[in-house]
Design a protein around this motif. Structure first.
Motif, short mmCIF file in Angstrom:
data_model
loop_
_atom_site.label_atom_id
_atom_site.label_comp_id
_atom_site.label_asym_id
_atom_site.label_seq_id
_atom_site.Cartn_x
_atom_site.Cartn_y
_atom_site.Cartn_z
N GLU A 1 1.44 -4.88 11.24
CA GLU A 1 0.64 -3.44 11.20
C GLU A 1 -0.36 -3.90 10.80
O GLU A 1 -0.94 -2.17 10.61
N SER B 1 7.54 1.09 1.13
CA SER B 1 7.35 -0.54 1.39
C SER B 1 8.54 -0.66 0.47
O SER B 1 9.03 -2.09 0.43
N GLU C 1 5.62 -4.29 9.35
CA GLU C 1 4.06 -3.79 7.80
C GLU C 1 3.58 -4.66 7.96
O GLU C 1 2.32 -3.85 7.85
N SER D 1 0.87 -1.60 -0.01
CA SER D 1 0.11 0.37 -0.06
C SER D 1 1.00 1.08 -0.27
O SER D 1 0.65 2.23 -0.22
N ASN D 2 2.01 1.44 0.12
CA ASN D 2 3.19 2.24 0.19
C ASN D 2 4.27 2.01 -0.20
O ASN D 2 5.10 0.62 -0.36
N LYS E 1 -0.23 -2.51 7.35
CA LYS E 1 0.87 -1.96 5.60
C LYS E 1 0.77 -2.66 5.23
O LYS E 1 1.34 -2.05 3.76
#
Length: 421
Positions: free
Chosen positions: A64, A46, A61, A42-43, A66
């Motif tokens: 959590e 990453s 991540e 999603s980022n 992410k």
């Protein structure tokens, strides 16, 4: 933006042993649609961590929420081995780094902090551990004496292997440091007739073993105490002592004091078995690529690993004599895969059990962390990045009179034959 990483990532995934597919933050997919392992990002940050081989950061991540991860843990770990930028046991070994590690170790291992760290891990939920451990809840390396053994059989074989090595005899005073859910404590009492004392810092484990002692009618010669090993009185030494899966929590800075305490708790001529995880490298205290930091944060706060050579040095400086050391590293790899497979088969039950204690969101994080921890540890033992040693030692009597073996200065016969009869 760092979209220029896409070609490099695409090239990298073609060389992985298991097919891997990636979904990028804007929805673009790389790799086969039928790939058994899928990473959904999603980022863009990453993606950069993936390229840099920062496995620990990616694991965090995932925990959590992410980063999404799809696939069997065995396939995932095969992929992870190829994502690493180098050998994760390599580390900075300079004098300044060593000094900082010692300072951190001293600060992290006060009695109060050790108790909190043990409760952080072992007091997650007894019912959760029961889903994937064997019926005796042995939470340490099993001993697969033959390949056909089940996990439960291999754990019983390990318990007996330790008791044989210690030459336990009826009526002997036996201490189990870090007794867990009581499997070795009770096995030694029921099969070898010893007077057994176990200690733990886990409130859950203490209460559980107390119930077992009562149920089995062993209250007269088995006891479980909620006590730090440093607080054990030394006026009545023990004939035999075991420490299984515990000294990883002691800390490098306290290792000499730990073995010194064991020496004083052990009667002259007695035997101690120290069974625990050791580092794969000579200097590193944890795995690199951020994997050690992940375990520190989510699983074992305060955990430190030493190479077996360093452990034996501390043991010897304390006045103990090593008489036998056995490497069981591949056995722990198989143990962890058995635990991992058992957890993977009961994920829905695990979510429900964990949610009852801490709510759905915390349960999901805990479950993700343990899925990675078990499978990642199995991979690490297979690769030789970490190891497992059983170290048998004596407290020499100093008595040089004739014995079965002249100069033995202990009950140890200086032959391994007795262990395997």
């Amino acid at each position: 933006m760092i979209r220029h990483l896409v070609p490099d990532i695409q090239s990298r995934i073609t060389h992985l042993p298991a097919d891997v597919a990636l979904q990028l933050p804007q929805g673009q997919r790389l790799g086969s649609a039928n790939a058994p392992v899928k990473l959904l990002f999603s980022n863009w940050s990453s993606i950069a961590r993936l390229k840099a081989g920062q496995i620990g950061a990616l694991a965090e991540e995932y925990v959590e929420g992410k980063l999404q991860l799809e696939g069997a843990m065995r396939d995932v770990m095969r992929a992870v081995t190829k994502l690493l930028p180098g050998n994760p046991v390599e580390s900075d070994t300079g004098w300044w780094s060593s000094l900082l590690r010692r300072a951190k170790s001293l600060a992290a291992h006060t009695p109060a902090k050790d108790a909190a760290q043990i409760q952080f891990h072992y007091d997650v939920s007894d019912a959760f551990y029961a889903l994937w451990l064997d019926p005796r809840r042995v939470y340490s390396c099993a001993y697969y004496r033959n390949p056909a053994m089940t996990l439960a059989q291999a754990q019983e074989a390990k318990l007996d292997h330790i008791c044989r090595k210690l030459m336990l005899q009826p009526g002997e005073r036996f201490l189990d440091i870090g007794a867990g859910w009581g499997a070795l404590l009770l096995w030694a009492a029921e099969h070898y007739g010893v007077d057994a004392t176990g200690i733990t810092l886990s409130k859950n484990q203490h209460a559980y073993v107390q119930r077992l002692i009562e149920q089995k009618g062993l209250g007269g010669r088995v006891r479980m105490e909620l006590r730090d090993y440093r607080e054990m009185p030394e006026d009545q030494p023990f004939d035999k002592i075991s420490s299984v899966g515990m000294f990883e929590h002691v800390g490098q800075a306290n290792m000499h004091a730990y073995f010194g305490k064991i020496m004083r708790l052990l009667t002259p001529g007695g035997l101690v078995m120290n069974h625990g995880i050791t580092a794969g490298g000579l200097e590193n205290r944890q795995l690199g690529a951020g994997m050690g930091d992940f375990i520190e944060k989510y699983i074992f706060p305060g955990g430190e690993l030493l190479h077996v050579s360093a452990v034996l040095e501390h043991l010897s400086r304390a006045g103990l004599e090593m008489v036998d050391t056995e490497n069981l590293r591949p056995h722990y790899a198989r143990t962890l895969w058995d635990w991992s497979d058992a957890l993977e088969a009961r994920l829905d039950e695990a979510r429900q059990v964990l949610a009852e204690d801490g709510g759905a969101e915390r349960a999901e994080k805990t479950l993700r962390a343990y899925r990675l921890y078990l499978a990642g540890s199995a991979m690490s033992f297979e690769q030789g990045w970490i190891s497992l040693h059983q170290m048998l030692a004596t407290r020499p009597t100093g008595d040089m009179r004739e014995a079965e073996v002249k100069g033995a200065q202990s009950v140890y016969p200086f032959s391994r034959d007795y262990m395997y009869r």
